[in-house]
Design an enzyme around this catalytic site. Sequence first.
Site, short mmCIF file in Angstrom:
data_model
loop_
_atom_site.label_atom_id
_atom_site.label_comp_id
_atom_site.label_asym_id
_atom_site.label_seq_id
_atom_site.Cartn_x
_atom_site.Cartn_y
_atom_site.Cartn_z
N GLU A 198 18.69 31.40 17.68
CA GLU A 198 19.53 30.24 17.37
C GLU A 198 18.73 28.94 17.48
OE1 GLU A 198 22.55 31.60 20.12
OE2 GLU A 198 24.05 31.45 18.53
N GLU A 228 24.33 39.91 20.49
CA GLU A 228 25.55 39.48 21.19
C GLU A 228 26.75 40.38 20.93
OE1 GLU A 228 23.38 37.50 19.86
OE2 GLU A 228 23.08 35.71 21.10
#
Lengths: 623, 392
Positions: free
Chosen positions: A113, A134
Amino acid sequence: MADTVFKLNAAGRIALVTIDNGEDYRKPTTLGRSAFESAVGVLEQLENGDWEAAVFTGKPFVFCVGADIDELGNVQDPREGIHAGHELFGRIRALPFPTVAAINGAALGGGLELALHCTARTLANNVRHIGFPEVALSIIPGWGGTQLLPKLIGPEAAAKVIVLNPLRQNKLLKAEEAFELGIVDTLLDPVEFLDESLAFARELALERKPPDWSDVEAVLRKARSRVDDAVHGATRAPYVALDLIAGAQHWTIDEGYAAEEDAMAELLVSPQAQASAYAFTVVERRSKKPPALPDAKPRRVGKVGIVGAGLMATQIAALFVKRLEVPVVLRDIDQSRLDEALQTIRGEVSERKPFLATLVDGGTGWDQFAGCDLVLEAVFEQLDVKREVFAAVREIAPEAILMTNTSSLSVEEMGADVGLHFFNPVALMPLVEVVRHGGTSDEVLSTAWDTVRRLRKRGVIVGDSPGFVVNRVLTRVSRVLMDALENGNTAEETDEAMLALGMPMAPSVLLQMVGPRVALHVLETMHAAYPDRFPLSPALEQIANGEEPAATGDNRRTPEEIRRAVLEAAADEIRHMLDEGVVGDPADVDACLILGAGYPFFLGGITKHLEQTGIADFGKIPA
Amino acid sequence: MREARDVFFVDGVRTPFGKAGPKGQYWRTRADDLGVKAVRELLRRNPQIPVERIGDVAFAATAQVGDQGLTLGRDVALLAGLPESVPGFAVDRMCAGALTAVTAAAGEIALGAVDVAIAGGVEHMGHHAMGEEVEFNPRYLSERLIDESAAVMGNTAENLHDLFPAITKERADAFAVQSQQRATAAWENGVMRETVVPLTVFSDDGWKLAERDEFLRPETTMDALAQLKPAFRPGGRVTAGNSAGLTDGATASFLAAEGTVEELGLQPKLRLVAFAYAGVAPHLMGLGPVPATKRVLEQAGIALEDVDLFELNEPFAVQVLTWCDELGISADDPRLNPYGGAIACGHPLAATGVRLISQLAYGLRERGGRYGLTALCIGMGMGCAILWENVR
């Protein structure tokens, strides 16, 4: 673990930022609270300096593997951590000069990210770990990942990376794949990777195709149905992630951040996320160095014997040859079966290294076992047969450690030193139950553990009791399902009962894969040991005989009731196992079920789910 | 006797030089990786040379252990991404490692064994202390084969001061100041840009750009040097200021045969005219370049006055001054080390030779001139001198 620090150096007018925890590659760099504090300091220097560009990179071999899992589990204010990430990464994105993430090694979760918040990305072409794990932990990449990735590469590729890959044993991307998907702008050779990344930053010129949103609804519908197949609605995270990907088409980044914060506020405190964090700890930490592992030095294994040449023996022998690269000899009374096994093994092991084929041999007698350091039997599941085998092996190889691959018989009674229980198919199933009994020495146990490690399997140390862990729990569960069939439920209903838990495979399919005869044999063994809890099953016998199971009772239940009964039975059996000392901790049961039966992380194996639903309280603080 | 082919120096490049030790810029960088960087930059600057035409890679290191231990020429070739078909070997003649790599490769080219070769060297003195894993044969002392001061290079420098009292500490310091000033100016003009490639290196403070020689001290003055304590002997004259520090760095160069130069359309910088190695008393190793220089001039039939540029290594100022006095060259002669020397940039033993040649090529082109000499003293009492002709 050492704190992660953002370290700024000037390369001319280019700001060179290293994300570094001061450890070597074996301790990958994570992003925790202290990392954020350090990053804020660097950002101030970036915002206030006269820079031409900034390049973010990692210490050698690692870019950044994302949020610190230990801090994730601690969710007093779930919004706070997410918001801090948005604020920090948002500031990187807002810098008034080009930024480049030079991805030199693993980039996972928050690390990826961070890279997505840069203007552009370079990637070393030897990197093999790019992705968002995730969703496999029942959360989402909530530091902008669900927004920036689809905005960059479109909804189809984003759904693959964010949702579908994590559900496929957490598949990660190799450099080439990440480049083809458009996640990075260029692939570079590792040898001068950072030098060339600096040059890339200096001459930044991007040619990117805008992502294709034309088919977004169909694409996401398809992805949703694949999520259904995998988790059957039992965890929310993959569905939420797909909604966020859809939203990314129209939302501004701030709207997207807000949606991520809302989603994470819900998900982080969910039982599934809590169970996943627990399961991660169990599988990645506890079971890699279990408390039950003795200190003793493992014995050197220079030659291995395998008794039997059936399906399991063949697979196990091939694994030993491939991983240990030592001579492996087989023995079977049936010459033609032996020949077939040898041919299969030689074919398989020589694919990459032709010389390995020359390490395999066999015979119908016992002479070839002379000089073996380790002999493992995988013959028919009958105690006398196995006893005879070990007596014969002791004669010819008195020093060898004797191991058995039995799935349910007593390791001690058959005369083996230790059990190594592999799961079918051997190449794919990570678990090996390492079975010790009263006579198992520390050296033997150490050697068994070390052998499993060198076979690149995952061991769990269990006690010598019928069915060990996986077969015992699965058989108990299966007995409940058989009971339902015997009371007039359909196989569709029992399948539904289990699939709604999020099991990867319907029990009826699993039964066919294991083989109903094998399952019946295991049930009989369990019945002999614990007749009350494992009554014989007419339905299973009928299925084993190729017949339709016939209902004999009329206590037909709803799938929900069956599911409840299954969980209660599992809880009861695990309690018995703990009382008997088969395992020292519920976590060992969970490790076995996750690694050996594919039980999902979001159930925490099973004990976390049993505790969360109030069905059981094992009274242990989770590892 | 068959005819030898002419050998040309096509190009040479080096990494910036670093201070050896935990505070130096290369402390966490492998020696062979420094060599790889130099080789890859060399390839990048000379795209007209097809890599499969490289016939051999001669790479030098004095400590041939650890990250310099795996037959460096082959090691560096593979790590730099050269084709597997390109062989390589390791060279050791201590400080003259790279020069020996150059002359060995030149020999291969002259005899027609190969058409193109890479020659270079590396020394990571932070990772490898001088004399690491060396066991002196006890006979050296028991039979007085060498004076024991021969084992410590600083002591051999003090021996030169003893032998030539006219070379005072003041003269040595003055030469050191000149070296620093000339090197400082060289970083302003193009010579370093043409011969030095910056690289990123990992450190405890994160990744950094190594782009300068860490020994460069533009502010050096006679007064400051006068304050420094002798490094090797009480009352001695050799200090950290008038000698080269312990250094990490790597160099690499392309050599090619006549004929190949035309075939590939290369623009070589120098033609190798002649080379010579000479031996002297080991405890006076700094004298080595004197007989080597005389021999190479004699071989080529060229007078000292015809040589337009000298690139001498500067492990110790006294060593250069000895050479100057013996050959009758003034220490401040503009033809001598016009870009400074090892006192200002450092001396990564087996890497230094190619730095001298690269700077010589630049100097001959910039200043005009036909012949140039690179020379260097070598531990255990040797010297090397190579005579070059400017072909640009």
